[in-house]
Design a protein around this motif. Sequence first.
Motif, PDB file in Angstrom:
ATOM      1  N   LEU A 186     -43.640 -45.138  47.904  1.00  0.00           N
ATOM      2  CA  LEU A 186     -43.651 -46.177  48.936  1.00  0.00           C
ATOM      3  C   LEU A 186     -44.981 -46.926  48.915  1.00  0.00           C
ATOM      4  N   THR A 187     -46.053 -46.184  48.687  1.00  0.00           N
ATOM      5  CA  THR A 187     -47.362 -46.817  48.539  1.00  0.00           C
ATOM      6  C   THR A 187     -47.398 -47.715  47.302  1.00  0.00           C
ATOM      7  N   LEU A 188     -46.818 -47.243  46.207  1.00  0.00           N
ATOM      8  CA  LEU A 188     -46.809 -48.015  44.960  1.00  0.00           C
ATOM      9  C   LEU A 188     -45.846 -49.198  44.990  1.00  0.00           C
ATOM     10  N   SER A 189     -44.864 -49.192  45.886  1.00  0.00           N
ATOM     11  CA  SER A 189     -43.859 -50.256  45.896  1.00  0.00           C
ATOM     12  C   SER A 189     -44.394 -51.580  46.427  1.00  0.00           C
ATOM     13  N   ASN A 190     -45.570 -51.545  47.066  1.00  0.00           N
ATOM     14  CA  ASN A 190     -46.209 -52.760  47.569  1.00  0.00           C
ATOM     15  C   ASN A 190     -45.269 -53.529  48.504  1.00  0.00           C
ATOM     16  N   GLY A 191     -44.784 -52.830  49.519  1.00  0.00           N
ATOM     17  CA  GLY A 191     -43.891 -53.466  50.503  1.00  0.00           C
ATOM     18  C   GLY A 191     -42.507 -53.753  49.942  1.00  0.00           C
ATOM     19  N   PHE A 192     -42.001 -52.897  49.090  1.00  0.00           N
ATOM     20  CA  PHE A 192     -40.696 -53.026  48.439  1.00  0.00           C
ATOM     21  C   PHE A 192     -40.601 -54.287  47.576  1.00  0.00           C
ATOM     22  N   GLY A 248     -39.038 -50.548  40.633  1.00  0.00           N
ATOM     23  CA  GLY A 248     -39.066 -49.134  40.228  1.00  0.00           C
ATOM     24  C   GLY A 248     -39.489 -48.199  41.344  1.00  0.00           C
ATOM     25  N   PRO A 249     -40.690 -48.397  41.904  1.00  0.00           N
ATOM     26  CA  PRO A 249     -41.107 -47.516  42.993  1.00  0.00           C
ATOM     27  C   PRO A 249     -40.221 -47.633  44.241  1.00  0.00           C
TER      28      PRO A 249
END
Length: 167
Positions: free
Chosen positions: A77-83, A87-88
């Motif tokens: 969720l941190t890596l998704s950068n606000g969805f 991939g994340p």
Amino acid sequence: MRVRNGPMCSDSLTRCVPVGRMPWRFAMKRRFQPARPAPGWRACPRVAGRPVGADRGMAYVCLLVAIVAEVTATFCLTLSNGFTRLGPSCVTVVGYGVAFYALSLALRAIPTGMAYAIWSGIGTVLITLVCRVVLGQKLDLAAIAGMTLIICGVLVMNLLSSTGQHG
């Protein structure tokens, strides 16, 4: 003893019917009496709808899977950068789905308060450590003391409290 379809008893290989669910003809005879199993049926010893003596080892494995899936989903969720990154974001959605499904399986044998305390406490400590190692987030003395208290609280609940016992 006749074997009929119904949930498995936890203490034997015979099938049983939960107390309160019996064939209609037997229920009408005892309309105002406490529910008893019909002849040929054996009531499962149950506490809060869960079989007494259920396989708690497997429940703790499910709880561990739930914790790992939740920590993975939270990190992604941190890596998704606000969805905004596909991939994340997909790993986050699948991870939380797996986490809640595994937690629901664990709740069959572990009391809800105990399971949630373990899940949230260990999950909080693990995600903090993962972010420290992978992302380089700094931990001050208060954060380390807080995580130590969380671990101590989970240990006290599991080792010294009777909260985890059924019955």
